[in-house]
Enzyme design. Structure first.
Site, PDB file in Angstrom:
ATOM      1  N   SER A   1       0.851  -1.204  -0.036  1.00  0.00           N
ATOM      2  CA  SER A   1      -0.041   0.005   0.114  1.00  0.00           C
ATOM      3  C   SER A   1       0.867   1.253  -0.014  1.00  0.00           C
ATOM      4  O   SER A   1       1.946   1.278   0.416  1.00  0.00           O
ATOM      5  CB  SER A   1      -0.932   0.067   1.196  1.00  0.00           C
ATOM      6  OG  SER A   1      -0.282   0.039   2.396  1.00  0.00           O
TER       7      SER A   1
ATOM      8  N   GLY B   1       1.740   2.336   3.793  1.00  0.00           N
ATOM      9  CA  GLY B   1       2.560   1.436   4.442  1.00  0.00           C
ATOM     10  C   GLY B   1       3.985   1.599   3.735  1.00  0.00           C
ATOM     11  O   GLY B   1       5.030   1.579   4.461  1.00  0.00           O
TER      12      GLY B   1
ATOM     13  N   GLU C   1       6.890  -0.390  -4.558  1.00  0.00           N
ATOM     14  CA  GLU C   1       5.913  -0.543  -5.709  1.00  0.00           C
ATOM     15  C   GLU C   1       4.400  -0.330  -4.907  1.00  0.00           C
ATOM     16  O   GLU C   1       4.249  -1.236  -4.409  1.00  0.00           O
ATOM     17  CB  GLU C   1       6.034  -1.789  -6.458  1.00  0.00           C
ATOM     18  CG  GLU C   1       4.922  -1.696  -7.737  1.00  0.00           C
ATOM     19  CD  GLU C   1       3.936  -2.267  -7.616  1.00  0.00           C
ATOM     20  OE1 GLU C   1       2.720  -1.592  -7.289  1.00  0.00           O
ATOM     21  OE2 GLU C   1       3.801  -3.522  -7.661  1.00  0.00           O
TER      22      GLU C   1
ATOM     23  N   CYS D   1      -2.148  -4.603  -8.796  1.00  0.00           N
ATOM     24  CA  CYS D   1      -1.765  -3.144  -8.887  1.00  0.00           C
ATOM     25  C   CYS D   1      -1.882  -2.609 -10.102  1.00  0.00           C
ATOM     26  O   CYS D   1      -1.525  -1.418 -10.422  1.00  0.00           O
ATOM     27  CB  CYS D   1      -0.174  -3.206  -8.380  1.00  0.00           C
ATOM     28  SG  CYS D   1       0.880  -4.265  -8.811  1.00  0.00           S
TER      29      CYS D   1
ATOM     30  N   GLU E   1      -6.342   4.864  -5.822  1.00  0.00           N
ATOM     31  CA  GLU E   1      -6.357   3.734  -6.230  1.00  0.00           C
ATOM     32  C   GLU E   1      -7.627   3.108  -5.127  1.00  0.00           C
ATOM     33  O   GLU E   1      -7.556   3.459  -4.128  1.00  0.00           O
ATOM     34  CB  GLU E   1      -5.302   2.808  -6.155  1.00  0.00           C
ATOM     35  CG  GLU E   1      -5.422   1.427  -6.270  1.00  0.00           C
ATOM     36  CD  GLU E   1      -4.184   0.702  -6.172  1.00  0.00           C
ATOM     37  OE1 GLU E   1      -3.999  -0.518  -6.402  1.00  0.00           O
ATOM     38  OE2 GLU E   1      -3.406   1.052  -5.133  1.00  0.00           O
TER      39      GLU E   1
END
Length: 498
Positions: free
Chosen positions: A237, A240, A260, A297, A386
């Protein structure tokens, strides 16, 4: 057989505390909670192993990677059984992901047998050059040291214990310390057993790999701040990843954090393609959007269309296709809750209209579809964030020029897609410079879910898609994250690197 323990430098180590797994179905198991002391022991062993492992010939490291792949395949049925239980993913998905995982390992084994991966360069000495002579200089890539890897929630195999970060780091000559993800600790342990068997079979130093199970944030914080860790690989995330990135940056010796972090992966439907193939594109989008409950993702969460009757047909086709998709089990209760929160955030956005609403609860996800005008989308930056799950947002703009304005407003993305026909070429040509600045991968007439593991793939992009726009977490170029160039000046042949 599961032990519920950490693997630290060849030893299976139990912790004083434990946590229970939370599978989608099947039995729960107890696993040791990692501690900073476990992390320190693993990092110290990794540093000691580095002096041996980093100097091993490429052929030995390649054989080691191939052996890991063989050992994973030998445990295939066991991995699939517990992987489906813990994640809720279907058997076919786990089998395919295992093939991707072993394929990555074997690809890197092949890659490091080619001298090109070291980017060797040689400036021959020019002792008679005026006004000053030039020394003999040779350049070669060298491994950086122990690497920390964080297992990802949405890929129990391909982005986890023996995933791309681990495979590329081991190929580069760097020992690895993995923080396992608490969503699939049993899957992670069995893969760690495979790596442990390969270490023993190939005579590698025990500290070349360790797995510390999760259970609390202290493990991750201790790992990225340990002074013997040289770099970090992370898939997860934005919140995080950013927290860990900041910890890496504020260390006394800052280290690179290759995170990523995901993106909305917008698709731009250009006018002729929308008119000629809008319904077909809508069906393909629905399949990509809802694949794996949208837990990728590269999930294409936004479709941008020019308003009009062609857009109306696209919206209806997308509604029909998405509406045919039933409930799917999400990876964790937390991800399912975050998906519902994301749905509520989008639904509350200014000017947002519901096209398809469903009912989802607990760990189940059902798809949602919304639409909004380009003006309202630009005015609400929350709509560009997102939503991890099968939710699509269609943005209707007024004219081709509005496509440019919307593209310029984007934050960094993993992917951007253009759907176009030949008559759209001029518009695509003008849009392309914007999209290539925004994304690590630009697609034409395709869908971004499904990331090829290859020489030319880039899976990364400008922030917040990733924390390092010059890197990729997929493909052979990802090995460069764990290497640094070193120049050797005036070295005698017996000491020269090549």
């Amino acid at each position: 057989m599961l032990t519920g323990k950490h693997l630290i430098a060849g030893n299976w180590v139990a912790g004083a505390a434990s946590f229970d797994s939370n599978p989608a179905h099947g039995p729960s198991h107890a696993f040791s909670v990692g501690t900073p002391a476990d992390v320190a022991q693993a990092c110290e062993a990794a540093e000691e192993a580095f002096w041996d492992y980093s100097t091993r010939p490429a052929a030995e490291r390649a054989a080691f990677l191939n052996k890991i792949a063989d050992e994973i395949d030998a445990r295939g049925a066991e991995i699939t059984e517990i992987g489906t239980q813990e994640s809720g993913l279907p058997e076919a998905r786990l089998v395919g992901e295992r093939g991707r995982t072993t394929g990555q390992l074997r690809l890197f084994a092949q890659h490091i047998l080619k001298p090109e991966w070291l980017d060797m360069r040689h400036d021959v000495a020019m002792p008679d050059r005026q006004p000053l002579p030039r020394p003999d200089i040779k350049l070669i890539q060298r491994p950086i040291g122990p690497v920390a890897v964080f297992g990802a929630s949405n890929f129990p195999l391909a982005f986890s214990v023996a995933g791309g970060d681990t495979a590329s780091a081991l190929a580069a000559g760097c020992p690895v310390v993995v923080k396992g993800h608490s969503a699939h600790p049993g899957t992670g342990e069995i893969v760690a057993q495979a790596i442990d068997a390969a270490i023993r079979a190939c005579g590698m130093p025990a500290g070349v790999f360790s797995l510390i199970q999760g259970g609390n944030r202290a493990v991750g914080e201790a790992l990225v701040t340990h002074p013997l860790i040289s770099a970090v690989g992370f898939t997860g995330s934005l919140a995080g990843g950013r927290a860990l990135f900041d910890l890496c940056a504020t260390r006394p010796n800052p280290i690179p954090f290759f995170g990523e972090l995901g993106s909305v992966n917008p698709m731009f439907l250009l006018p002729t393609a929308l008119a000629e193939r809008g319904e077909a594109i809508a069906k393909g989008w629905a399949a990509s959007l809802t694949q794996g409950a949208g837990q990728f993702c590269t999930n294409p969460g936004i479709a941008v269309v020019i308003d009009g009757v062609d857009a109306d047909r696209f919206v209806q086709a997308a509604k029909d296709a998405v509406g045919a998709v039933g409930a799917q089990t999400m990876l964790t209760d937390g991800i399912a809750a975050a998906y519902r929160n994301g749905r509520d955030r989008v639904a509350a956005g200014k000017g947002v209209r519901a096209i398809l609403t469903t009912m989802c609860d607990q760990r189940n996800a059902t798809p949602y579809l919304y639409e909004v005008s380009g003006e309202d989308w630009l005015a609400d930056h929350m709509l560009a964030e997102e939503v991890f799950g099968p939710l699509g947002l269609i943005v209707r703009v007024k004219s081709p020029s509005d496509l440019h304005a919307l593209a310029r407003s984007l934050q960094g993305q993993l992917t951007c897609t253009m759907h176009l026909d030949k008559a759209d070429t001029d518009l695509a040509r003008s849009l392309l410079p914007i999209l290539e600045r925004k994304a690590g991968r630009v697609l034409v007439n395709g869908f971004p879910t499904g990331v090829e593991v290859s020489e030319a793939m880039v899976h990364g992009g400008p922030y917040p898609a990733s924390t390092n726009f010059g890197a990729t977490s997929v493909g052979t170029l990802s090995i460069r994250r764990w290497l640094r160039p070193v120049s050797f000046q005036n070295f005698p042949a017996e000491l020269a690197p090549f």
